[in-house]
Write an enzyme that holds these catalytic residues in place. Sequence first.
Site, short mmCIF file in Angstrom:
data_model
loop_
_atom_site.label_atom_id
_atom_site.label_comp_id
_atom_site.label_asym_id
_atom_site.label_seq_id
_atom_site.Cartn_x
_atom_site.Cartn_y
_atom_site.Cartn_z
N LYS A 111 2.28 11.37 -8.44
CA LYS A 111 1.33 10.40 -7.87
C LYS A 111 1.99 9.76 -6.68
CE LYS A 111 -2.34 7.71 -8.03
NZ LYS A 111 -2.63 8.23 -6.67
N GLN A 132 9.08 6.75 -4.70
CA GLN A 132 7.87 6.68 -5.54
C GLN A 132 8.20 6.91 -7.02
OE1 GLN A 132 4.86 6.45 -3.44
NE2 GLN A 132 3.90 5.65 -5.29
N LYS A 135 9.28 3.50 -8.33
CA LYS A 135 8.16 2.56 -8.22
C LYS A 135 7.14 2.82 -9.32
CE LYS A 135 6.62 2.35 -4.17
NZ LYS A 135 6.00 2.25 -2.86
N LYS A 147 4.60 12.59 -2.93
CA LYS A 147 4.18 12.01 -1.64
C LYS A 147 3.81 13.15 -0.72
CE LYS A 147 3.73 8.06 0.50
NZ LYS A 147 3.42 6.70 0.00
N GLY A 186 -3.90 7.09 -0.41
CA GLY A 186 -3.69 6.78 1.00
C GLY A 186 -2.29 6.27 1.28
N ASP A 187 -1.97 6.15 2.54
CA ASP A 187 -0.74 5.52 3.04
C ASP A 187 -1.02 5.27 4.52
OD1 ASP A 187 2.30 5.05 2.18
OD2 ASP A 187 2.37 5.86 4.18
N THR A 231 -2.27 -3.52 -2.91
CA THR A 231 -0.85 -3.53 -2.49
C THR A 231 -0.49 -4.89 -1.90
OG1 THR A 231 -1.08 -1.18 -2.01
CG2 THR A 231 0.92 -2.25 -1.24
N ASN A 262 -3.65 -1.92 6.06
CA ASN A 262 -4.13 -2.26 4.72
C ASN A 262 -3.22 -3.26 4.00
OD1 ASN A 262 -3.75 -1.30 1.61
ND2 ASN A 262 -5.89 -1.47 2.19
N SER A 399 -4.06 2.26 -8.46
CA SER A 399 -4.51 3.66 -8.41
C SER A 399 -4.54 4.25 -9.82
CB SER A 399 -3.58 4.50 -7.54
OG SER A 399 -3.92 4.37 -6.18
P1 NDP Z 1 -1.94 1.36 7.65
O1 NDP Z 1 -2.04 2.64 8.37
O2 NDP Z 1 -3.16 0.75 7.09
O3 NDP Z 1 -1.23 0.27 8.57
C1 NDP Z 1 0.03 0.47 9.09
C2 NDP Z 1 0.37 -0.70 9.99
O4 NDP Z 1 1.73 -0.60 10.37
C3 NDP Z 1 -0.44 -0.69 11.28
O5 NDP Z 1 -0.61 -1.99 11.74
C4 NDP Z 1 0.47 0.10 12.21
O6 NDP Z 1 0.27 -0.17 13.56
C5 NDP Z 1 1.83 -0.37 11.78
N1 NDP Z 1 2.81 0.70 12.03
C6 NDP Z 1 2.78 1.96 11.57
N2 NDP Z 1 3.81 2.67 12.04
C7 NDP Z 1 4.49 1.85 12.82
C8 NDP Z 1 5.65 2.00 13.59
N3 NDP Z 1 6.33 3.16 13.66
N4 NDP Z 1 6.10 0.91 14.24
C9 NDP Z 1 5.43 -0.25 14.18
N5 NDP Z 1 4.31 -0.45 13.48
C10 NDP Z 1 3.84 0.59 12.81
O7 NDP Z 1 -0.85 1.61 6.49
P2 NDP Z 1 -0.61 0.77 5.17
O8 NDP Z 1 -0.86 -0.67 5.41
O9 NDP Z 1 -1.30 1.45 4.08
O10 NDP Z 1 0.95 1.02 4.94
C11 NDP Z 1 1.95 0.15 5.49
C12 NDP Z 1 3.24 0.35 4.72
O11 NDP Z 1 3.03 0.04 3.34
C13 NDP Z 1 3.83 1.76 4.73
O12 NDP Z 1 5.23 1.68 4.70
C14 NDP Z 1 3.33 2.34 3.42
O13 NDP Z 1 4.15 3.40 2.97
C15 NDP Z 1 3.44 1.13 2.52
N6 NDP Z 1 2.62 1.17 1.32
C16 NDP Z 1 1.27 1.31 1.37
C17 NDP Z 1 0.53 1.31 0.21
C18 NDP Z 1 -0.97 1.35 0.23
O14 NDP Z 1 -1.56 1.20 -0.85
N7 NDP Z 1 -1.63 1.54 1.36
C19 NDP Z 1 1.17 1.25 -1.11
C20 NDP Z 1 2.59 1.02 -1.05
C21 NDP Z 1 3.27 1.02 0.12
P3 NDP Z 1 -0.73 0.75 14.43
O15 NDP Z 1 -2.09 0.28 14.08
O16 NDP Z 1 -0.34 0.49 15.83
O17 NDP Z 1 -0.46 2.15 14.01
#
Ligand code: NDP
Length: 467
Positions: A111, A132, A135, A147, A186-187, A231, A262, A399
């Site tokens: 997962k 993961q 976690k 992943k 998603g991620d 999250t 997100n 999830s």
């Molecule tokens: P989203 O795609 O919804 O948002 C990502 C955010 O981070 C955007 O604002 C993006 O900016 C910014 N970002 C991405 N890459 C970079 C980079 N290289 N440098 C600077 N800013 C960056 O992703 P999530 O919110 O889902 O995920 C964010 C983090 O949380 C990740 O590390 C993910 O692995 C982790 N996570 C997510 C979960 C989930 O349920 N969604 C669960 C557990 C962990 P821009 O819009 O400019 O791309």
Amino acid sequence: MIANIKETVSSFVEDTTRKLSLAQYVNGVIEEVKKRNKGDEEFHQAVEEVLKSLEPVLDKHPEYIEERILERLVEPERQIMFRVPWVDDNGDIQVNRGYRIQFNSAIGPYKGGLRFHPSVNASIVKFLGFEQIFKNSLTGLPIGGGKGGSDFDPKGKSDREIMRFCQSFMAELQQHIGPDVDVPAGDIGVGGREIGYLFGQYKKLRNANESGVLTGKGLNYGGSLARVEATGYGLIYFVDEMLKEHNHDLRCKKVVISGSGNVAIYAAEKVQELGACVIAMSDSNGYIVDEEGIDVELVKQIKEVERKRIKEYAKRKAGAYYFEGQKGIWSLKCDIALPCATQNDISLEEAKLLVENNVIAIGEGANMPCTNEAVNYLLENNVLLAPAKAANAGGVATSALEMAQNSMRLSWTFEEVDAKLKEIMINIFNASKEAAKEYGSEGNYVVGANIAGFLKVADAMMSQGII
Ligand code: NDP
């Protein structure tokens, strides 16, 4: 007297020798990982951080060494890499690379999310898959670690292009996943829209309405209430619990959040609900500062609905400012920092700035947002650190609750799911706290989360034989 001193000295020498040889053993496993996975720096970083914290566990449980649990744990059960060809709106053929890593299934089906971002490569997918495992174990739910993703960049693509890419991606992935085999979600770059297209294609190719094959689905076809928020909300439940443990609370605290996706959005929503004030958020181009407190609904409108850049916020909100650059956000003075964007966002330099500005706590919403040097520096300077494995586990936990609802063919209310999420986050905090205490690192939740997550997986692997 002399006999006593001799005994003390010899037991000290024995103890030191054992610890030295344990450290040598762990370093040996880490070196082997580096040799076998050349250039996979993020993966090396994640392995090093976890394995080094396990030395006291190995000291107490030599059976894990005898059974080669570490060597087996760092080797994924299966890695899949595939071609994803698709046709863009101009009729041109594009080719991306897809990945799925099925890391460990000792405690349940693989997962973990799918990430669509140009930076995705084997190293990133491996580090995320490895994290993961622990976690998912911490959630207390029966889910293994996996992943995946692609170097596809969803930015600037039309909905139809996104759909064609997702369909091609799933055309290959479908043969490797299933509700009891491997359940992606998603991620970064993969939200409700992408999950919808992926699910539609899976259903068509398999002629099976297996809703439990993906999570993060829309509410009208098997999704769970509170999954979108999970999250971010879960992160704040964890941070709140950690603050209370150390006689702090969230009221009137200044919070800085990197990212505006997100995780960042729902962390901002919950932390403000609990009385804190979010003064800054960012995206990969720059950050906004709004000392009055970020208007989260406006961020949702710009980022989720209009899919525009965060700089729009400063154009629409009086008194807000926009600054170019990714990392400048960490020079702002705040009580609580929540890195919710991507890995290695806070390196030693940013950690020093945060400490200089008297930050109280860091809550890792993103995966591995602090480098190992930054983590060590923050801990040495008594900053409370909520590690990603534990603090952002609310997403995958919810999830798993979505999978449970899919199996039962019913759905719980928002309040029911949110209450379960909160309970899970409090349990994760307590498990991390207790493990840290038991293994001699009281108050170090990084070590505590690694140990608590590891024990369950290691024991399950021991029970299942050498497979
Ligand atoms: P989203 O795609 O919804 O948002 C990502 C955010 O981070 C955007 O604002 C993006 O900016 C910014 N970002 C991405 N890459 C970079 C980079 N290289 N440098 C600077 N800013 C960056 O992703 P999530 O919110 O889902 O995920 C964010 C983090 O949380 C990740 O590390 C993910 O692995 C982790 N996570 C997510 C979960 C989930 O349920 N969604 C669960 C557990 C962990 P821009 O819009 O400019 O791309």
